[in-house]
Design an enzyme around this catalytic site. Sequence first.
Site: not given
Length: 252
Positions: A140, A153
């Site tokens: 990501s 995350y």
Amino acid sequence: MRLAGKVALVTGGAVGIGRSIAEAFLREGARVALSDVQVEAGERARQELQALGEVLFVPGDVSRSEDARRMVERTVELFGRLDVLVNNAGVTLRGTVVETEEPDWDRVMAVNLKGVYLCSKYAIPHMIHGGGGSIINIGSIASLIGLLENAAYNASKGGVLTLTRNMALDYARYNIRVNAICPAMIMTPMLEAFIRLQPDPEAYVRSVEQAIPLGRIGRPEDVAPAAVFLASDESRFITGSALMVDGGYTAR
């Protein structure tokens, strides 16, 4: 047919980025196994994609060792080999370290990071036996930069990129390449659900679009070609890298 003769396993392959990658792989001639915890969606994806080529669905949770082993072994059992592993399965969680409960933190780490470890652990011996392979970890923009109120995350995706580099070094001598794709916001069911939770969903979408130099939120089909490239022999001299598919977000 850049992937003709190759066998790929795509985790989290029922919907979103995983499904789009699986479809792209099939169109390029690969045989594909999908895995996902969403059994109905996974079986539906298999049925919809089977017109494009040979496709298998193996239900399972990447954070469970026995499931990860079964995904790999079932793929090899049916297709005879494993050339490409796409570690795509992931979950997200909003919150700072203070706001994040311990079981939620553990779940994010288990799926996003431990899942990469487990699936790779069981896939790599088969790749060595087959003379090499390509592992593609879906990271990501959070693998490289901080995102507000996304502690678990961010930590998990940072770990994915570091683990990618480690595996690239460890297994280069076996002709196994390991790379990461790092997308920005991609319009998947997970992001759609997150948007619906915002006080003003339309305003949130506009703010995201304004932050991306190319002016829009990405789509799963924007990520799939990058995976095809990293799975193919066209990327034969690329390993340990992070390919940003972020509309220029991290260029700021």
